[in-house]
Enzyme design. Structure first.
Site, short mmCIF file in Angstrom:
data_model
loop_
_atom_site.label_atom_id
_atom_site.label_comp_id
_atom_site.label_asym_id
_atom_site.label_seq_id
_atom_site.Cartn_x
_atom_site.Cartn_y
_atom_site.Cartn_z
N SER A 1 -2.65 -9.44 0.28
CA SER A 1 -1.80 -8.46 -0.36
C SER A 1 -1.89 -7.15 0.39
O SER A 1 -2.79 -6.94 1.20
CB SER A 1 -2.22 -8.25 -1.80
OG SER A 1 -3.43 -7.53 -1.80
N LYS A 2 -0.93 -6.28 0.09
CA LYS A 2 -0.91 -5.00 0.78
C LYS A 2 -2.19 -4.22 0.54
O LYS A 2 -2.64 -3.50 1.38
CB LYS A 2 0.29 -4.18 0.31
CG LYS A 2 1.59 -4.76 0.76
CD LYS A 2 2.75 -3.85 0.45
CE LYS A 2 4.00 -4.70 0.48
NZ LYS A 2 5.22 -3.99 0.33
N ARG A 3 -2.72 -4.38 -0.65
CA ARG A 3 -3.90 -3.59 -0.98
C ARG A 3 -5.13 -4.06 -0.21
O ARG A 3 -5.92 -3.29 0.26
CB ARG A 3 -4.20 -3.68 -2.49
CG ARG A 3 -3.58 -2.56 -3.28
CD ARG A 3 -3.68 -2.84 -4.76
NE ARG A 3 -2.96 -4.04 -5.14
CZ ARG A 3 -3.52 -5.13 -5.61
NH1 ARG A 3 -4.81 -5.21 -5.77
NH2 ARG A 3 -2.80 -6.18 -5.94
N LYS A 4 -5.25 -5.39 -0.13
CA LYS A 4 -6.49 -5.93 0.39
C LYS A 4 -6.56 -6.05 1.91
O LYS A 4 -7.61 -6.07 2.49
CB LYS A 4 -6.72 -7.33 -0.20
CG LYS A 4 -7.41 -7.29 -1.54
CD LYS A 4 -7.65 -8.67 -2.01
CE LYS A 4 -9.10 -9.04 -1.96
NZ LYS A 4 -9.36 -10.34 -2.54
N SER A 5 -5.41 -6.17 2.52
CA SER A 5 -5.47 -6.48 3.95
C SER A 5 -4.62 -5.51 4.75
O SER A 5 -3.73 -4.86 4.23
CB SER A 5 -4.96 -7.89 4.17
OG SER A 5 -5.12 -8.67 3.04
#
Ligand code: GLU
Length: 499
Positions: A258-262
């Site tokens: 996801s955008k948040r995690k990676s």
């Protein structure tokens, strides 16, 4: 599973929403769509899904265009180049969608819904407390013609809802096989916020139809959307494209990327120093394999070899080490001239005065690190010491094993003497001459100090640190050759002065 259908003209598309930087997941879909179209001499279309007026921004459309161009995934029709089925920006064809909304309204397949957000929320809460699925109860579908007209005359705000039939939607997916969805739990879906603000599920159907898209190839996160979209398609009596849903991209812990995690924006990979050909090669293997051991593919090879039949169902793990290895491979594959060209912007951005050194020297610097580079950006940290006047490091770094300060000093004085004797004017300032002059002296030095005879570290370690200020570097002789005699001797003296 059915084979890829090749009897009609192949037309694929991607439809990025310009609401954020262009994503690696989107780029993989773009690549697969591009390759599939190329393989069958079809057309690959770029259209911009900018129906979300609040969140869409021009700079993100540009970001998508720049990302795709950098990767070499080039479209045959699109907002910048036009084409037979334009416009290729949804915001430019709102009247087209409006006509389709009117058609659905006229045919009683959609209706105005005047329920307020508060009403809907209260209903939702009520359904949840009663253990029911929170779906719209269809209240406004039962309004009389007069009630609707009165509401409209009063300018009451509304959305357009599509009447979802309670049935099983079946379709064949080229990757997932036969898929079936029960639409009973969907409730009537909102397809437009007003007559000029259609929503994704609706516009996607119209565009795919009007642009004669033959294959919709997109991420698995859209699989359940397909059922909704097919219902709208059927209501509008539109032909159904062939669907292929690509496996999810997963983090190494198998959670969804996801955008948040990676780190997922394509241009961030560019900035970090990945080569487009490496990213292409890496992305194509996220879900596809050729069925052989071969791992390295150029884009033009892929245009022939790619097939949807070899795309897996299971999620594809995004392994950054693999990307680094592939990138390292493509870096090593570059000529030194080209690689220097590619590294230059990173050195300039780091503020190094590259103009002060000759092109030849610069190429030698890059060449000394070519083998160990995984990303272009790493060149900055690896080679910074070439561009500095004075190095800063603690004197303890000069120590090899248990050498005392005096011993280190002796080692450096020896290097100073030997190097000073090399006549650079006479062409003696080179690795070979340095080795010939220094290696026999190392043996003597070790003997004299009762060090193990063959351990070159007692000289080479302090020398490496004196010249580079680092624990790991290219060979000290390679560095000395590039630095030149004067700088080399100066750095050895600076090190001696530290002790
Ligand atoms: N705008 C959608 C997305 O970026 C497109 C989905 C589709 O391909 O239908 O995910």
């Amino acid at each position: 599973m059915k084979k890829e259908n090749t009897s009609q003209e192949i037309r694929t598309r991607i439809a990025p929403s310009p609401t954020g930087p262009y994503h690696i997941g989107g780029a993989r879909s773009a690549l697969y769509n591009y390759l599939f179209a190329k393989k069958y001499n079809g057309k690959f279309v770029l259209r911009i899904e900018d129906t979300d007026k609040q969140r869409s921004e021009l700079r993100y459309t540009q970001d998508a265009i720049d990302s795709l161009k950098w990767l070499g995934i080039i479209w045959d029709e699109g907002p910048d180049i036009g084409g037979e089925y334009g416009p290729y920006k949804q915001s430019q064809k709102l009247n087209v969608y409006e006509n389709y909304i009117k058609k659905l309204l006229d045919e009683g397949k959609a209706y105005h819904c005047f329920c307020s957000a508060e009403d809907l929320e209260a209903k939702r809460q009520d359904q949840m407390t009663r253990g029911l699925a929170p779906i719209y109860d269809g209240k406004c579908s039962r309004l009389s013609k007069e009630e609707i007209e009165n509401n409209l005359a009063e300018k009451k705000s509304f959305v357009i809802r599509f009447k979802v039939a309670n049935k099983k939607v079946k379709f064949h997916d080229l990757i997932r096989g036969d898929v079936e969805f029960d639409t009973g739990l969907l409730g009537d879906i909102v397809i437009a916020k007003d007559m000029q603000s259609p929503l994704y599920h609706f516009v996607v159907i119209i565009d795919d139809y009007e642009m004669k898209i033959s294959h919709v190839i997109r991420g698995e996160e859209h699989l359940s959307n397909t059922a909704r979209q097919i219902l709208i398609q059927e209501a509008l009596v539109m032909t159904r494209p062939i669907y292929a849903h690509l496996p999810l991209m997963l983090n190494p812990d198998r959670s969804k990327m996801s955008k948040r995690k990676s780190d997922v924006a394509v241009l961030d990979y560019k900035k970090a120093g990945y080569l487009p050909e490496a990213l292409i090669n890496f992305m194509v293997l996220l879900g596809w394999n050729p069925g052989t051991e071969k791992e390295i593919f150029t884009l033009s090879e892929l245009e022939k070899e790619f097939s949807l039949e070899k795309v897996q169902k299971a999620g594809a793990v995004f392994n950054i080490q693999k990307l680094d290895n592939i990138n390292g491979y493509y870096i090593r594959d570059k000529s030194i001239e080209k690689l220097t060209e590619l590294c230059l912007p990173y050195l300039i951005e780091a503020g190094f005065n590259v103009k002060e050194i000759t092109r030849l020297k610069l190429e030698k610097i890059i060449s000394a690190y070519k083998e160990r580079l995984k990303k272009l950006s790493e060149i900055v940290e690896l080679t910074d010491f070439f561009f500095k006047d004075k190095l800063t490091y603690g004197k303890e770094l000069l120590q090899w094993q248990k050498m005392t300060d005096t011993e280190i000093k002796d080692a450096l004085l020896l290097c100073d003497k030997i190097f000073d004797e090399l006549d650079s004017e006479a062409g003696e300032w080179n690795i070979k001459k340095m080795e010939e002059a220094l290696f026999p002296e190392i043996l003597k030095f070790n003997l004299q100090k009762s060090y193990p005879e063959n351990n070159k570290g007692f000289i080479m370690w302090p020398l490496r640190v004196a010249l580079s200020g680092k624990k790991a570097s290219a060979s000290p002789f390679e560095i000395a050759e590039i630095l030149g005699k004067q700088k080399t001797l100066k750095r050895i003296k600076d090190a001696i002065n530290l002790l």
